[in-house]
Design a protein around this motif. Structure first.
Motif, PDB file in Angstrom:
ATOM      1  N   ALA A 181      40.074  30.191  37.246  1.00  0.00           N
ATOM      2  CA  ALA A 181      41.084  31.255  37.173  1.00  0.00           C
ATOM      3  C   ALA A 181      41.837  31.208  35.846  1.00  0.00           C
ATOM      4  O   ALA A 181      42.093  32.246  35.228  1.00  0.00           O
ATOM      5  CB  ALA A 181      42.058  31.142  38.345  1.00  0.00           C
ATOM      6  N   ALA A 183      39.451  36.402  38.160  1.00  0.00           N
ATOM      7  CA  ALA A 183      40.588  35.471  38.083  1.00  0.00           C
ATOM      8  C   ALA A 183      41.447  35.590  39.333  1.00  0.00           C
ATOM      9  O   ALA A 183      41.896  34.575  39.883  1.00  0.00           O
ATOM     10  CB  ALA A 183      41.416  35.743  36.828  1.00  0.00           C
ATOM     11  N   ALA A 213      42.068  32.430  41.822  1.00  0.00           N
ATOM     12  CA  ALA A 213      43.439  31.946  42.019  1.00  0.00           C
ATOM     13  C   ALA A 213      43.864  32.068  43.473  1.00  0.00           C
ATOM     14  O   ALA A 213      44.471  31.136  44.033  1.00  0.00           O
ATOM     15  CB  ALA A 213      44.388  32.709  41.111  1.00  0.00           C
ATOM     16  N   ARG A 223      48.413  35.124  35.870  1.00  0.00           N
ATOM     17  CA  ARG A 223      47.553  36.318  35.934  1.00  0.00           C
ATOM     18  C   ARG A 223      48.345  37.522  36.427  1.00  0.00           C
ATOM     19  O   ARG A 223      48.082  38.631  35.996  1.00  0.00           O
ATOM     20  CB  ARG A 223      46.282  36.050  36.697  1.00  0.00           C
ATOM     21  CG  ARG A 223      46.410  36.114  38.137  1.00  0.00           C
ATOM     22  CD  ARG A 223      45.482  36.742  38.999  1.00  0.00           C
ATOM     23  NE  ARG A 223      45.787  36.253  40.322  1.00  0.00           N
ATOM     24  CZ  ARG A 223      46.615  36.840  41.151  1.00  0.00           C
ATOM     25  NH1 ARG A 223      47.239  37.931  40.823  1.00  0.00           N
ATOM     26  NH2 ARG A 223      46.841  36.333  42.325  1.00  0.00           N
TER      27      ARG A 223
END
Length: 109
Positions: free
Chosen positions: A52, A74, A78, A98
């Motif tokens: 991630a 990602a 995550a 993110r």
């Protein structure tokens, strides 16, 4: 559950490459190492967080022609890391990172 030593080795190598210097080639190599680790041990939270983080770095620096796909990958990595290890602080850090880049993309171009 026992952790596969090959998956641990690949994960450590992924982090080493990723932390060696933020450049496109190293970020892509680290993604490959984390993905290899996850093929061996799909429950490896540290590899998932590394994946991630590397994908977020690729997204942030526009090193991929399909940023939406990179960010979606990602997001998945995550989210799965936090679900598997809700007390793992680095997983939450990557989620926040993110989320920041998802929200601020318009402001930074």
């Amino acid at each position: 559950p026992r952790t596969d030593p090959d998956a641990v080795d690949l994960t450590m190598r992924g982090w080493s490459v990723l932390n060696g210097g933020p450049n496109k080639d190293d970020a892509q190599r680290s993604v490959a190492l984390f993905e290899d680790a996850l093929r061996i041990d799909p429950d490896n939270t540290q590899a998932r967080v590394g994946l991630a983080q590397a994908l977020t770095l690729i997204y942030r620096n526009r090193w991929d022609p399909e940023p939406a796909k990179v960010l979606a990958r990602a997001d998945e990595a995550a989210s799965r890391a936090v679900a598997a290890a809700p007390n793992y602080a680095h997983a939450h850090y990557v989620v926040g990172q993110r989320m920041h880049w998802r929200r601020s993309r318009g402001r930074y171009g």
